[in-house]
Design a protein around this motif. Structure first.
Motif, PDB file in Angstrom:
ATOM      1  N   ALA A  43       1.680  13.171  -8.711  1.00  0.00           N
ATOM      2  CA  ALA A  43       0.492  13.999  -8.891  1.00  0.00           C
ATOM      3  C   ALA A  43       0.273  15.099  -7.859  1.00  0.00           C
ATOM      4  O   ALA A  43      -0.533  16.004  -8.109  1.00  0.00           O
ATOM      5  CB  ALA A  43      -0.747  13.095  -8.909  1.00  0.00           C
ATOM      6  N   VAL A  44       0.952  15.052  -6.710  1.00  0.00           N
ATOM      7  CA  VAL A  44       0.695  16.040  -5.651  1.00  0.00           C
ATOM      8  C   VAL A  44       1.888  16.990  -5.543  1.00  0.00           C
ATOM      9  O   VAL A  44       2.997  16.560  -5.232  1.00  0.00           O
ATOM     10  CB  VAL A  44       0.448  15.354  -4.294  1.00  0.00           C
ATOM     11  N   PRO A  45       1.679  18.285  -5.777  1.00  0.00           N
ATOM     12  CA  PRO A  45       2.790  19.241  -5.695  1.00  0.00           C
ATOM     13  C   PRO A  45       3.416  19.284  -4.302  1.00  0.00           C
ATOM     14  O   PRO A  45       2.734  19.105  -3.284  1.00  0.00           O
ATOM     15  CB  PRO A  45       2.123  20.578  -6.039  1.00  0.00           C
ATOM     16  N   ALA A  46       4.710  19.555  -4.288  1.00  0.00           N
ATOM     17  CA  ALA A  46       5.432  19.631  -3.015  1.00  0.00           C
ATOM     18  C   ALA A  46       4.982  20.812  -2.172  1.00  0.00           C
ATOM     19  O   ALA A  46       5.221  20.834  -0.965  1.00  0.00           O
ATOM     20  CB  ALA A  46       6.933  19.721  -3.276  1.00  0.00           C
ATOM     21  N   ALA A  47       4.314  21.792  -2.775  1.00  0.00           N
ATOM     22  CA  ALA A  47       3.857  22.963  -2.025  1.00  0.00           C
ATOM     23  C   ALA A  47       2.763  22.624  -1.014  1.00  0.00           C
ATOM     24  O   ALA A  47       2.552  23.375  -0.057  1.00  0.00           O
ATOM     25  CB  ALA A  47       3.346  24.038  -2.995  1.00  0.00           C
ATOM     26  N   VAL A  48       2.069  21.517  -1.212  1.00  0.00           N
ATOM     27  CA  VAL A  48       1.026  21.121  -0.266  1.00  0.00           C
ATOM     28  C   VAL A  48       1.696  20.732   1.054  1.00  0.00           C
ATOM     29  O   VAL A  48       2.561  19.854   1.073  1.00  0.00           O
ATOM     30  CB  VAL A  48       0.205  19.941  -0.821  1.00  0.00           C
ATOM     31  N   PRO A  49       1.324  21.347   2.175  1.00  0.00           N
ATOM     32  CA  PRO A  49       2.046  21.074   3.428  1.00  0.00           C
ATOM     33  C   PRO A  49       1.734  19.723   4.047  1.00  0.00           C
ATOM     34  O   PRO A  49       2.583  19.155   4.740  1.00  0.00           O
ATOM     35  CB  PRO A  49       1.602  22.210   4.349  1.00  0.00           C
ATOM     36  N   GLY A  50       0.535  19.213   3.822  1.00  0.00           N
ATOM     37  CA  GLY A  50       0.188  17.972   4.498  1.00  0.00           C
ATOM     38  C   GLY A  50      -0.852  17.161   3.752  1.00  0.00           C
ATOM     39  O   GLY A  50      -1.749  17.707   3.098  1.00  0.00           O
ATOM     40  N   ILE A  51      -0.714  15.843   3.852  1.00  0.00           N
ATOM     41  CA  ILE A  51      -1.693  14.893   3.338  1.00  0.00           C
ATOM     42  C   ILE A  51      -2.264  14.161   4.539  1.00  0.00           C
ATOM     43  O   ILE A  51      -1.522  13.500   5.273  1.00  0.00           O
ATOM     44  CB  ILE A  51      -1.049  13.909   2.344  1.00  0.00           C
ATOM     45  N   VAL A  52      -3.568  14.309   4.761  1.00  0.00           N
ATOM     46  CA  VAL A  52      -4.229  13.688   5.912  1.00  0.00           C
ATOM     47  C   VAL A  52      -5.159  12.600   5.370  1.00  0.00           C
ATOM     48  O   VAL A  52      -6.261  12.867   4.947  1.00  0.00           O
ATOM     49  CB  VAL A  52      -4.973  14.734   6.773  1.00  0.00           C
ATOM     50  N   VAL A  54       0.838  -1.201   0.000  1.00  0.00           N
ATOM     51  CA  VAL A  54       0.000   0.000   0.000  1.00  0.00           C
ATOM     52  C   VAL A  54       0.873   1.251   0.000  1.00  0.00           C
ATOM     53  O   VAL A  54       0.624   2.204  -0.743  1.00  0.00           O
ATOM     54  CB  VAL A  54      -0.954  -0.001   1.215  1.00  0.00           C
ATOM     55  N   ALA A  55       1.905   1.255   0.817  1.00  0.00           N
ATOM     56  CA  ALA A  55       2.796   2.415   0.892  1.00  0.00           C
ATOM     57  C   ALA A  55       3.483   2.664  -0.439  1.00  0.00           C
ATOM     58  O   ALA A  55       3.554   3.810  -0.916  1.00  0.00           O
ATOM     59  CB  ALA A  55       3.827   2.207   2.002  1.00  0.00           C
ATOM     60  N   GLU A  56       3.990   1.616  -1.055  1.00  0.00           N
ATOM     61  CA  GLU A  56       4.695   1.770  -2.329  1.00  0.00           C
ATOM     62  C   GLU A  56       3.759   2.291  -3.415  1.00  0.00           C
ATOM     63  O   GLU A  56       4.102   3.229  -4.156  1.00  0.00           O
ATOM     64  CB  GLU A  56       5.298   0.439  -2.763  1.00  0.00           C
ATOM     65  N   ALA A  57       2.566   1.696  -3.530  1.00  0.00           N
ATOM     66  CA  ALA A  57       1.619   2.113  -4.560  1.00  0.00           C
ATOM     67  C   ALA A  57       1.135   3.537  -4.328  1.00  0.00           C
ATOM     68  O   ALA A  57       0.985   4.327  -5.271  1.00  0.00           O
ATOM     69  CB  ALA A  57       0.426   1.148  -4.585  1.00  0.00           C
ATOM     70  N   THR A  58       0.884   3.886  -3.067  1.00  0.00           N
ATOM     71  CA  THR A  58       0.391   5.226  -2.740  1.00  0.00           C
ATOM     72  C   THR A  58       1.437   6.288  -3.052  1.00  0.00           C
ATOM     73  O   THR A  58       1.148   7.300  -3.702  1.00  0.00           O
ATOM     74  CB  THR A  58      -0.021   5.290  -1.252  1.00  0.00           C
ATOM     75  N   LEU A  59       2.657   6.076  -2.605  1.00  0.00           N
ATOM     76  CA  LEU A  59       3.694   7.082  -2.819  1.00  0.00           C
ATOM     77  C   LEU A  59       4.070   7.213  -4.290  1.00  0.00           C
ATOM     78  O   LEU A  59       4.403   8.305  -4.753  1.00  0.00           O
ATOM     79  CB  LEU A  59       4.920   6.764  -1.967  1.00  0.00           C
ATOM     80  N   GLN A 102       9.221  12.756   2.921  1.00  0.00           N
ATOM     81  CA  GLN A 102       8.465  13.062   1.711  1.00  0.00           C
ATOM     82  C   GLN A 102       8.271  14.584   1.624  1.00  0.00           C
ATOM     83  O   GLN A 102       8.517  15.299   2.604  1.00  0.00           O
ATOM     84  CB  GLN A 102       7.107  12.355   1.745  1.00  0.00           C
ATOM     85  N   PRO A 103       7.821  15.089   0.495  1.00  0.00           N
ATOM     86  CA  PRO A 103       7.621  16.543   0.388  1.00  0.00           C
ATOM     87  C   PRO A 103       6.538  17.087   1.319  1.00  0.00           C
ATOM     88  O   PRO A 103       6.512  18.285   1.609  1.00  0.00           O
ATOM     89  CB  PRO A 103       7.200  16.733  -1.075  1.00  0.00           C
ATOM     90  N   TRP A 104       5.657  16.205   1.761  1.00  0.00           N
ATOM     91  CA  TRP A 104       4.514  16.628   2.571  1.00  0.00           C
ATOM     92  C   TRP A 104       4.517  15.838   3.890  1.00  0.00           C
ATOM     93  O   TRP A 104       4.995  14.711   3.957  1.00  0.00           O
ATOM     94  CB  TRP A 104       3.191  16.336   1.853  1.00  0.00           C
ATOM     95  N   ALA A 105       3.924  16.405   4.936  1.00  0.00           N
ATOM     96  CA  ALA A 105       3.649  15.628   6.147  1.00  0.00           C
ATOM     97  C   ALA A 105       2.584  14.593   5.809  1.00  0.00           C
ATOM     98  O   ALA A 105       1.596  14.901   5.132  1.00  0.00           O
ATOM     99  CB  ALA A 105       3.153  16.551   7.256  1.00  0.00           C
ATOM    100  N   LEU A 106       2.767  13.354   6.256  1.00  0.00           N
ATOM    101  CA  LEU A 106       1.807  12.278   6.011  1.00  0.00           C
ATOM    102  C   LEU A 106       1.095  11.959   7.317  1.00  0.00           C
ATOM    103  O   LEU A 106       1.684  11.381   8.228  1.00  0.00           O
ATOM    104  CB  LEU A 106       2.518  11.035   5.467  1.00  0.00           C
ATOM    105  N   SER A 107      -0.175  12.343   7.394  1.00  0.00           N
ATOM    106  CA  SER A 107      -0.911  12.244   8.641  1.00  0.00           C
ATOM    107  C   SER A 107      -2.236  11.532   8.402  1.00  0.00           C
ATOM    108  O   SER A 107      -2.427  10.855   7.392  1.00  0.00           O
ATOM    109  CB  SER A 107      -1.105  13.647   9.237  1.00  0.00           C
TER     110      SER A 107
END
Length: 339
Positions: free
Chosen positions: A249-258, A238-243, A282-287
């Protein structure tokens, strides 16, 4: 304080290390199903009692940074006659609000759905802010099959999410953008990844068109998992496929993925979040922004009985703490056996 500064302050609180968001914004039909499973009738009084109990959990703010409320709850008082948003703020938790008005069929797109609620949103946000809400959430859903979602559904839902986010930011409210790729069906993890990437690309193209500031929004997506009828993938899979999808597809400017839990069990949601955070920076916090995956054990412990308050609070605190550990890649299944 400028509206941008308001959003920046809210973002900083929401993505604190070791903390995530509790989604307690169930609609009346949804919470009625949850209560039915524990033998409790869903009424204004029982909903108020339950949410008052969980929001009063001692030290909840150590692992929960924000709570998404349903409109009814935002205006309610706790069992101790304290406004629910004030109760959360006293715990160091940011109050938020679900602002969409549910979903229905998308015209000329059999099998696809669209979410309602843009009409009057700015005025409703002003009212919600007066009650203490500082961030908002809007959910769109995408059904998955060999042909779904259609290009029409991907484009239409992306437009709705972007318009919602723009309206929120204009008022100083942090928007949580939730494009949920549903787990229903027998599709494999590769198909889930294809749909997720197409959806996310369309969402961020729409956000760009509507001049949404990526630095002061949060993304609440599904993890990339097989359909529930196709069997479970391991947490590393799941982690490999998700990342793989999110890096594309998700810009690094996004501060967090919840992440939403989306049909996963409480343990699965925690294991998968932990696996994601074990993949390095990762470029974003993963929460997390979990609903049932945080609350289900607490609901069963409570079962509508005031004498079970402490047990319900302990169950919620445990799941919040374990997910806080998963945010740092420090969760272990053995911890499930520790009280």
């Amino acid at each position: 304080m400028s509206v941008q500064a308001q959003r920046q302050a809210t973002i900083a609180q929401l993505i604190q290390p070791g903390k995530g968001i509790l989604a307690a914004d169930e609609s009346h039909p949804t919470i009625a199903k949850r209560f039915q499973a524990i033998g409790v009738e869903s009424t204004e009084a029982t909903r108020r009692a339950y949410r008052s109990i969980i929001f009063s959990t001692p030290d909840l703010g150590a692992h929960i940074s924000g709570v998404i409320l349903f409109e009814e709850t935002l205006g309610q008082h706790s069992l101790d006659d304290e406004p629910m948003p004030k109760l959360l703020e006293r715990q160091g938790i940011v109050p938020g609000i679900k602002v969409d008005k549910g979903k229905g069929p998308l015209a000329n797109a059999p099998g696809d759905e669209i979410t309602y609620g843009l009409d009057g949103l700015a005025e409703r946000l002003a009212h919600y802010q007066s009650l203490g809400a500082r961030f908002a959430k809007w959910r769109d859903v995408y059904h998955v099959s060999d042909t779904l979602p259609s290009p029409q559904a991907i484009a239409a839902n992306a437009e709705m999410l972007a318009r919602y986010a723009a309206i929120c930011q204009e008022r100083g409210v942090v928007p949580i953008v939730e494009p949920e790729v549903l787990i229903d069906g027998g599709h494999n993890i590769e198909r889930a990844g294809e749909v997720s990437e197409a959806v996310l690309r369309a969402v961020f193209e729409a956000l760009y068109r509507h001049r949404v500031e990526l630095e002061t929004m949060l993304l609440k997506p599904s993890m990339v998992t097989p359909g529930k009828d196709a069997g479970r993938a391991s947490p590393p899979e799941v982690a490999e496929a998700t990342l793989r999808v999110f890096r594309r597809a998700v810009p690094a400017a996004v501060p967090g993925i919840v992440f939403l839990s989306g049909g996963q069990t409480p343990e699965e949601a925690t294991e998968n979040l932990d696996a994601l955070n074990r993949q390095g920076d990762q470029p974003w916090a993963l929460s997390f922004s979990y609903g049932r995956a945080l609350q289900e054990p607490a609901q069963h412990a409570w079962a509508g009985h005031p004498d079970n308050t402490a047990a319900a609070q302990q169950a919620l605190y445990k799941r919040a703490k374990l997910n806080g550990l998963a945010r740092a890649g420090r969760y272990s299944p053995e911890l499930e056996q520790v009280d």
